[in-house]
Scaffold this motif. Sequence first.
Motif, PDB file in Angstrom:
ATOM      1  N   LEU A 220       0.849  -1.200   0.000  1.00 18.12           N
ATOM      2  CA  LEU A 220       0.000   0.000   0.000  1.00 18.12           C
ATOM      3  C   LEU A 220       0.883   1.249   0.000  1.00 18.12           C
ATOM      4  N   ASP A 221       0.794   2.022  -1.055  1.00 16.24           N
ATOM      5  CA  ASP A 221       1.639   3.213  -1.217  1.00 16.24           C
ATOM      6  C   ASP A 221       0.939   4.458  -0.697  1.00 16.24           C
ATOM      7  N   ILE A 222       1.506   5.039   0.351  1.00 18.01           N
ATOM      8  CA  ILE A 222       0.923   6.247   0.934  1.00 18.01           C
ATOM      9  C   ILE A 222       1.783   7.446   0.512  1.00 18.01           C
TER      10      ILE A 222
ATOM     11  N   VAL B 117      14.288  -1.781  -1.778  1.00  9.47           N
ATOM     12  CA  VAL B 117      15.131  -1.134  -2.783  1.00  9.47           C
ATOM     13  C   VAL B 117      14.213  -0.643  -3.910  1.00  9.47           C
ATOM     14  N   MET B 118      14.129   0.679  -4.049  1.00  8.57           N
ATOM     15  CA  MET B 118      13.298   1.257  -5.115  1.00  8.57           C
ATOM     16  C   MET B 118      13.968   1.012  -6.463  1.00  8.57           C
ATOM     17  N   THR B 119      13.196   0.500  -7.405  1.00  2.00           N
ATOM     18  CA  THR B 119      13.741   0.270  -8.748  1.00  2.00           C
ATOM     19  C   THR B 119      13.129   1.254  -9.759  1.00  2.00           C
ATOM     20  N   VAL B 120      12.495   2.313  -9.216  1.00  4.65           N
ATOM     21  CA  VAL B 120      12.067   3.507  -9.980  1.00  4.65           C
ATOM     22  C   VAL B 120      12.146   4.661  -8.979  1.00  4.65           C
ATOM     23  N   GLU B 121      12.019   5.900  -9.483  1.00  5.19           N
ATOM     24  CA  GLU B 121      11.895   7.030  -8.546  1.00  5.19           C
ATOM     25  C   GLU B 121      10.532   6.915  -7.878  1.00  5.19           C
ATOM     26  N   PRO B 122      10.455   7.015  -6.542  1.00  4.45           N
ATOM     27  CA  PRO B 122       9.149   6.872  -5.897  1.00  4.45           C
ATOM     28  C   PRO B 122       8.163   7.958  -6.332  1.00  4.45           C
ATOM     29  N   GLY B 123       6.900   7.618  -6.366  1.00  2.00           N
ATOM     30  CA  GLY B 123       5.873   8.613  -6.677  1.00  2.00           C
ATOM     31  C   GLY B 123       4.823   8.148  -7.661  1.00  2.00           C
ATOM     32  N   PHE B 124       5.233   7.323  -8.620  1.00  3.87           N
ATOM     33  CA  PHE B 124       4.279   6.925  -9.656  1.00  3.87           C
ATOM     34  C   PHE B 124       4.459   5.465 -10.047  1.00  3.87           C
ATOM     35  N   GLY B 125       3.329   4.843 -10.391  1.00 11.28           N
ATOM     36  CA  GLY B 125       3.393   3.505 -10.954  1.00 11.28           C
ATOM     37  C   GLY B 125       3.707   3.596 -12.440  1.00 11.28           C
ATOM     38  N   GLY B 126       3.963   2.455 -13.054  1.00 14.42           N
ATOM     39  CA  GLY B 126       4.110   2.391 -14.502  1.00 14.42           C
ATOM     40  C   GLY B 126       5.414   2.927 -15.069  1.00 14.42           C
ATOM     41  N   GLN B 127       6.454   3.068 -14.248  1.00 23.42           N
ATOM     42  CA  GLN B 127       7.743   3.563 -14.751  1.00 23.42           C
ATOM     43  C   GLN B 127       8.655   2.388 -15.117  1.00 23.42           C
ATOM     44  N   LYS B 128       9.754   2.746 -15.778  1.00 23.49           N
ATOM     45  CA  LYS B 128      10.677   1.719 -16.261  1.00 23.49           C
ATOM     46  C   LYS B 128      11.615   1.226 -15.141  1.00 23.49           C
TER      47      LYS B 128
ATOM     48  N   GLY C  30       8.915  -1.256  -8.198  1.00 25.86           N
ATOM     49  CA  GLY C  30       8.927  -0.344  -9.341  1.00 25.86           C
ATOM     50  C   GLY C  30       9.337  -1.029 -10.629  1.00 25.86           C
ATOM     51  N   GLY C  31       8.410  -1.065 -11.583  1.00 27.84           N
ATOM     52  CA  GLY C  31       8.726  -1.628 -12.901  1.00 27.84           C
ATOM     53  C   GLY C  31       8.905  -3.135 -12.917  1.00 27.84           C
ATOM     54  N   VAL C  32       8.394  -3.801 -11.888  1.00 28.29           N
ATOM     55  CA  VAL C  32       8.556  -5.267 -11.830  1.00 28.29           C
ATOM     56  C   VAL C  32       7.480  -5.921 -12.707  1.00 28.29           C
TER      57      VAL C  32
ATOM     58  N   PHE D 132       8.519  -9.107  -3.960  1.00 31.15           N
ATOM     59  CA  PHE D 132       8.395  -8.435  -5.254  1.00 31.15           C
ATOM     60  C   PHE D 132       7.092  -7.652  -5.326  1.00 31.15           C
ATOM     61  N   VAL D 133       7.209  -6.335  -5.397  1.00 28.77           N
ATOM     62  CA  VAL D 133       6.024  -5.489  -5.564  1.00 28.77           C
ATOM     63  C   VAL D 133       5.727  -5.411  -7.068  1.00 28.77           C
ATOM     64  N   ALA D 134       4.458  -5.548  -7.415  1.00 30.75           N
ATOM     65  CA  ALA D 134       4.080  -5.372  -8.832  1.00 30.75           C
ATOM     66  C   ALA D 134       2.745  -4.657  -8.889  1.00 30.75           C
ATOM     67  N   GLY D 135       2.724  -3.523  -9.566  1.00 31.49           N
ATOM     68  CA  GLY D 135       1.507  -2.718  -9.667  1.00 31.49           C
ATOM     69  C   GLY D 135       0.880  -2.823 -11.036  1.00 31.49           C
ATOM     70  N   SER D 136       1.326  -1.949 -11.945  1.00 25.03           N
ATOM     71  CA  SER D 136       0.661  -1.868 -13.253  1.00 25.03           C
ATOM     72  C   SER D 136       0.707  -3.187 -14.014  1.00 25.03           C
TER      73      SER D 136
HETATM   74  C1  DX5 Z   1       6.006   3.924  -6.670  1.00 21.77           C
HETATM   75  C2  DX5 Z   1       5.408   2.919  -5.738  1.00 21.77           C
HETATM   76  C3  DX5 Z   1       5.195   1.562  -6.307  1.00 21.77           C
HETATM   77  C4  DX5 Z   1       4.277   1.497  -7.498  1.00 21.77           C
HETATM   78  C5  DX5 Z   1       4.812   0.393  -8.351  1.00 21.77           C
HETATM   79  O1  DX5 Z   1       6.321   5.048  -5.936  1.00 21.77           O
HETATM   80  O2  DX5 Z   1       6.222   2.767  -4.598  1.00 21.77           O
HETATM   81  O3  DX5 Z   1       4.774   0.658  -5.306  1.00 21.77           O
HETATM   82  O4  DX5 Z   1       2.942   1.236  -7.187  1.00 21.77           O
HETATM   83  O5  DX5 Z   1       4.113   0.372  -9.531  1.00 21.77           O
HETATM   84  P1  DX5 Z   1       4.643  -0.371 -10.825  1.00 21.77           P
HETATM   85  O6  DX5 Z   1       4.723  -1.840 -10.496  1.00 21.77           O
HETATM   86  O7  DX5 Z   1       3.609  -0.058 -11.855  1.00 21.77           O
HETATM   87  O8  DX5 Z   1       5.984   0.192 -11.166  1.00 21.77           O
END
Ligand code: DX5
Length: 217
Positions: free
Chosen positions: A33-35, A135-146, A175-177, A193-197
């Motif tokens: 859950l991303d707050i 370990v963030m594998t994208v910049e935090p803030g948005f889903g759907g990044q590389k 992020g991006g998983v 493993f977090v996976a969103g989009s």
């Molecule tokens: C980004 C969030 C992620 C995000 C991942 O700031 O921390 O949890 O929901 O989304 P995807 O899997 O789409 O990169």
Amino acid sequence: MYKLAPSLLAADFGIIKEQLAKLDEAKVPYLHLDIMDGVFVPNLSFGLAVVESIRKYTKMVFDVHLMIIEPERYVEQFAKAGTDIFCFHIEATKDAKATVDKIKKCGMKAAIAVKPATPISEIKDLLGELDMVLVMTVEPGFGGQKFMEDQMEKVKELVKLREENNYKYDIEVDGGVDNKTIAACAKAGANVFVAGSYLFKNHDLTAQVQTLRDAID
Ligand code: DX5
Ligand code: ZN
């Protein structure tokens, strides 16, 4: 033992109860859950009321990732709302040690997140007390990044430090998983493993979960 953690941010909130039931059915262990507060990151998401509201529909472990400043102010409230793992960013607080202590005192597991530009050395002194490192594998803030593959170096560093010091933390990637990048994460030594989009883009969640499991195996 690895764990999948679907990110609620990408879910369809109009049918959230059904989506949670499908994830439960597929025996997915964690819900991520991303707050977001619009200050620590440029985006806003949901808060305590949503956590509390969906808590009654699922038994999944609530892995709450706080992208907010001064997370220590909300430790008790997130515990009350049904949080199992409380994860904050190292830059967000002035006293990370006190925050970890408070999280544990409230009966939750403690985790710290590191942004792509944050080295593991920033959290070195606390590693022995953590249940998980994110370990963030994208910049935090948005889903759907590389996915940022270079972050696997940090995962490997965490594996090494855990071995050398007999630490116990899980290593989570966020992020991006997807079904392609998840293999690199597993190979580097991540186990949550977090996976969103990727997961929620297909309404057949059961099938989508299976593609991730197949990719890990
Ligand atoms: C980004 C969030 C992620 C995000 C991942 O700031 O921390 O949890 O929901 O989304 P995807 O899997 O789409 O990169
Ligand atoms: Zn997250």
